[in-house]
Motif scaffolding. Structure first.
Motif, PDB file in Angstrom:
ATOM      1  N   ASP A 177       0.996  -1.506  -0.014  1.00 15.87           N
ATOM      2  CA  ASP A 177      -0.086   0.070   0.032  1.00 15.87           C
ATOM      3  C   ASP A 177       1.069   1.571   0.014  1.00 15.87           C
ATOM      4  N   GLY A 178       1.111   1.746  -1.016  1.00 15.43           N
ATOM      5  CA  GLY A 178       2.384   3.815  -0.993  1.00 15.43           C
ATOM      6  C   GLY A 178       1.407   4.146  -0.573  1.00 15.43           C
ATOM      7  N   VAL A 179      -0.011   4.304  -0.495  1.00 14.05           N
ATOM      8  CA  VAL A 179      -0.101   5.811   0.242  1.00 14.05           C
ATOM      9  C   VAL A 179      -0.187   5.256   1.698  1.00 14.05           C
ATOM     10  N   GLU A 180      -0.426   4.057   1.803  1.00 18.58           N
ATOM     11  CA  GLU A 180      -0.417   4.141   3.678  1.00 18.58           C
ATOM     12  C   GLU A 180       1.164   4.425   3.933  1.00 18.58           C
ATOM     13  N   LEU A 181       2.387   3.609   3.423  1.00 18.49           N
ATOM     14  CA  LEU A 181       3.517   4.113   3.340  1.00 18.49           C
ATOM     15  C   LEU A 181       3.538   5.892   3.269  1.00 18.49           C
ATOM     16  N   VAL A 182       2.979   6.434   2.792  1.00 16.86           N
ATOM     17  CA  VAL A 182       3.023   8.359   2.944  1.00 16.86           C
ATOM     18  C   VAL A 182       2.694   8.532   4.206  1.00 16.86           C
ATOM     19  N   ALA A 183       1.852   8.187   4.051  1.00 16.70           N
ATOM     20  CA  ALA A 183       0.842   8.402   5.572  1.00 16.70           C
ATOM     21  C   ALA A 183       1.439   8.345   6.606  1.00 16.70           C
ATOM     22  N   HIS A 184       2.039   7.014   6.679  1.00 17.29           N
ATOM     23  CA  HIS A 184       2.864   6.881   8.089  1.00 17.29           C
ATOM     24  C   HIS A 184       4.106   7.334   8.070  1.00 17.29           C
ATOM     25  N   ILE A 185       5.135   7.537   6.954  1.00 16.30           N
ATOM     26  CA  ILE A 185       6.316   8.402   6.792  1.00 16.30           C
ATOM     27  C   ILE A 185       5.282   9.950   7.857  1.00 16.30           C
ATOM     28  N   VAL A 186       4.802  10.515   7.134  1.00 18.70           N
ATOM     29  CA  VAL A 186       4.130  11.471   7.676  1.00 18.70           C
ATOM     30  C   VAL A 186       3.730  11.401   8.847  1.00 18.70           C
ATOM     31  N   ARG A 187       3.031  10.875   9.811  1.00 22.01           N
ATOM     32  CA  ARG A 187       2.900  10.789  11.034  1.00 22.01           C
ATOM     33  C   ARG A 187       4.189  10.829  12.385  1.00 22.01           C
ATOM     34  N   VAL A 188       5.315  10.055  11.008  1.00 25.87           N
ATOM     35  CA  VAL A 188       6.264   9.702  12.099  1.00 25.87           C
ATOM     36  C   VAL A 188       7.553  11.048  12.051  1.00 25.87           C
ATOM     37  N   TYR A 189       7.192  11.587  10.523  1.00 27.58           N
ATOM     38  CA  TYR A 189       8.067  13.513  10.166  1.00 27.58           C
ATOM     39  C   TYR A 189       7.758  14.499  11.459  1.00 27.58           C
ATOM     40  N   ARG A 190       6.096  14.313  11.383  1.00 30.40           N
ATOM     41  CA  ARG A 190       5.195  14.808  12.178  1.00 30.40           C
ATOM     42  C   ARG A 190       5.952  14.515  14.159  1.00 30.40           C
ATOM     43  N   THR A 191       5.983  13.654  14.571  1.00 31.33           N
ATOM     44  CA  THR A 191       5.483  13.016  15.788  1.00 31.33           C
ATOM     45  C   THR A 191       7.612  13.441  16.256  1.00 31.33           C
ATOM     46  N   TYR A 192       7.405  13.135  15.254  1.00 35.48           N
ATOM     47  CA  TYR A 192       9.534  13.819  15.948  1.00 35.48           C
ATOM     48  C   TYR A 192       9.940  15.188  15.341  1.00 35.48           C
ATOM     49  N   GLY A 193       8.965  15.910  15.087  1.00 37.52           N
ATOM     50  CA  GLY A 193       9.234  17.109  13.727  1.00 37.52           C
ATOM     51  C   GLY A 193      10.247  17.055  13.254  1.00 37.52           C
ATOM     52  N   PHE A 194      10.882  16.338  11.960  1.00 41.17           N
ATOM     53  CA  PHE A 194      11.706  16.233  11.258  1.00 41.17           C
ATOM     54  C   PHE A 194      10.929  17.145  10.112  1.00 41.17           C
ATOM     55  N   ARG A 195      12.160  17.629   9.846  1.00 36.34           N
ATOM     56  CA  ARG A 195      11.270  19.018   8.832  1.00 36.34           C
ATOM     57  C   ARG A 195      11.845  18.656   7.307  1.00 36.34           C
ATOM     58  N   THR A 196      12.219  17.100   6.908  1.00 35.76           N
ATOM     59  CA  THR A 196      12.195  16.600   5.302  1.00 35.76           C
ATOM     60  C   THR A 196      10.294  17.100   5.518  1.00 35.76           C
ATOM     61  N   GLN A 197      10.334  17.449   3.137  1.00 36.51           N
ATOM     62  CA  GLN A 197       9.316  16.942   2.977  1.00 36.51           C
ATOM     63  C   GLN A 197       8.904  15.793   2.605  1.00 36.51           C
ATOM     64  N   VAL A 198       8.270  15.454   2.686  1.00 35.03           N
ATOM     65  CA  VAL A 198       7.771  13.775   2.159  1.00 35.03           C
ATOM     66  C   VAL A 198       6.557  14.696   0.533  1.00 35.03           C
ATOM     67  N   LEU A 199       8.216  13.933  -0.298  1.00 29.30           N
ATOM     68  CA  LEU A 199       7.307  14.010  -1.941  1.00 29.30           C
ATOM     69  C   LEU A 199       7.002  12.921  -1.992  1.00 29.30           C
ATOM     70  N   ALA A 200       5.691  12.515  -2.502  1.00 27.04           N
ATOM     71  CA  ALA A 200       5.389  11.084  -3.110  1.00 27.04           C
ATOM     72  C   ALA A 200       5.007  11.294  -4.607  1.00 27.04           C
ATOM     73  N   ALA A 201       5.705  10.411  -4.976  1.00 29.57           N
ATOM     74  CA  ALA A 201       6.196   9.558  -6.212  1.00 29.57           C
ATOM     75  C   ALA A 201       5.634   8.299  -6.673  1.00 29.57           C
ATOM     76  N   SER A 202       5.957   8.086  -7.865  1.00 32.87           N
ATOM     77  CA  SER A 202       5.005   7.479  -8.893  1.00 32.87           C
ATOM     78  C   SER A 202       3.799   7.229  -8.322  1.00 32.87           C
ATOM     79  N   ILE A 203       3.528   8.274  -8.216  1.00 32.52           N
ATOM     80  CA  ILE A 203       1.876   8.191  -9.085  1.00 32.52           C
ATOM     81  C   ILE A 203       1.472   8.172 -10.221  1.00 32.52           C
ATOM     82  N   ARG A 204       0.845   7.253  -9.865  1.00 30.75           N
ATOM     83  CA  ARG A 204      -0.127   6.544 -11.463  1.00 30.75           C
ATOM     84  C   ARG A 204      -1.167   7.369 -12.046  1.00 30.75           C
ATOM     85  N   HIS A 205      -2.025   7.913 -11.123  1.00 31.36           N
ATOM     86  CA  HIS A 205      -3.488   8.709 -11.888  1.00 31.36           C
ATOM     87  C   HIS A 205      -3.607   9.186 -10.159  1.00 31.36           C
ATOM     88  N   THR A 206      -5.237  10.029 -10.760  1.00 33.94           N
ATOM     89  CA  THR A 206      -5.963  11.204 -10.235  1.00 33.94           C
ATOM     90  C   THR A 206      -6.117  10.164  -8.544  1.00 33.94           C
TER      91      THR A 206
END
Ligand code: E4P
Length: 218
Positions: free
Chosen positions: A143-172
């Motif tokens: 589940d690619g979208v779940e990975l994006v959500a998981h990374i966003v949660r972890v970055y927010r929890t720990y205050g990382f400033r790296t931006q999450v750039l969702a790639a390999s998007i196939r459709h709207t």
């Protein structure tokens, strides 16, 4: 959420830019090869051309897989234009190069990310962007979208400033799902960006408005 277009095709980049919603561009060696761009000099000219069209971040990927080579290539790419972001694979050498560039204020996009652990290392090393590949995970029944959500949660929890750039998007639908997941950026094929506009009620509504106007005004 920012919109990047995921292509090295200049016509598509111009078209996306003309839509007025484009924030940047991502490229990779496969996309450059698709445009038949050969040799270092031609690649550099092409990146400069892209930067002339888009006043936003343009990811240019290194080919080297060793630290010294990545640093050499990344420095040459970064010197081309202030909008260039050095794109590095999420390997041990790549993470080392991310740290090297972060210490010098050079922006990076850590690519080929398929797990939260990889995203954690990219953020700790100081990547500007991390690129989880949504479509390629979906391709293997993960589940690619779940990975994006998981990374966003972890970055927010720990205050990382790296931006999450969702790639390999196939459709709207991927774009909307990544929006919900809290991605900072989605890099998409032009067709997926244009697909966001499409709705049958918009099309039939406009046709009706024009027909009514023509009936009265001739
Ligand atoms: C962008 O940074 C990636 O290189 C790209 O989105 C990969 O997409 P693909 O899986 O469709 O090749």
């Amino acid at each position: 959420m920012k919109f990047f277009v995921d292509t090295a095709n200049l016509d598509q980049i111009r078209e996306a830019h003309a839509m007025g919603v484009l924030d940047g561009v991502t490229t990779n060696p496969s996309l450059m090869a698709r445009e038949n761009i050969r040799g270092e000099e031609a690649c550099r000219r092409h990146y400069v051309e892209i930067c002339r069209i888009v006043q936003g971040d343009v990811s240019a990927e290194v080919i080297s897989t060793d630290f010294e080579g990545m640093v050499r290539e990344g420095e040459a790419l970064e010197a081309l234009d202030p909008h260039i972001v050095v794109k590095l694979p999420c390997t041990a050498e790549g993470i080392r190069a991310v740290r090297h560039f972060a210490e010098r204020g050079i922006r990076t996009n850590c690519t080929l990310v398929f797990s939260v652990g990889q995203a954690l290392l990219a953020a700790k090393a100081g990547a500007t962007y991390v690129s989880p590949f949504v479509g390629r995970l979906d391709d293997i029944s993960e589940d690619g979208v779940e990975l994006v959500a998981h990374i966003v949660r972890v970055y927010r929890t720990y205050g990382f400033r790296t931006q999450v750039l969702a790639a390999s998007i196939r459709h709207t639908r991927h774009i909307i799902q990544c929006l919900d997941a809290g991605a900072d950026v989605a890099t998409c094929p032009l067709s997926a960006i244009k697909g966001l506009l499409r709705h049958p009620l918009t099309e039939s509504g406009l046709a009706q408005f024009l027909a009514d106007h023509a009936r009265v005004n001739g």
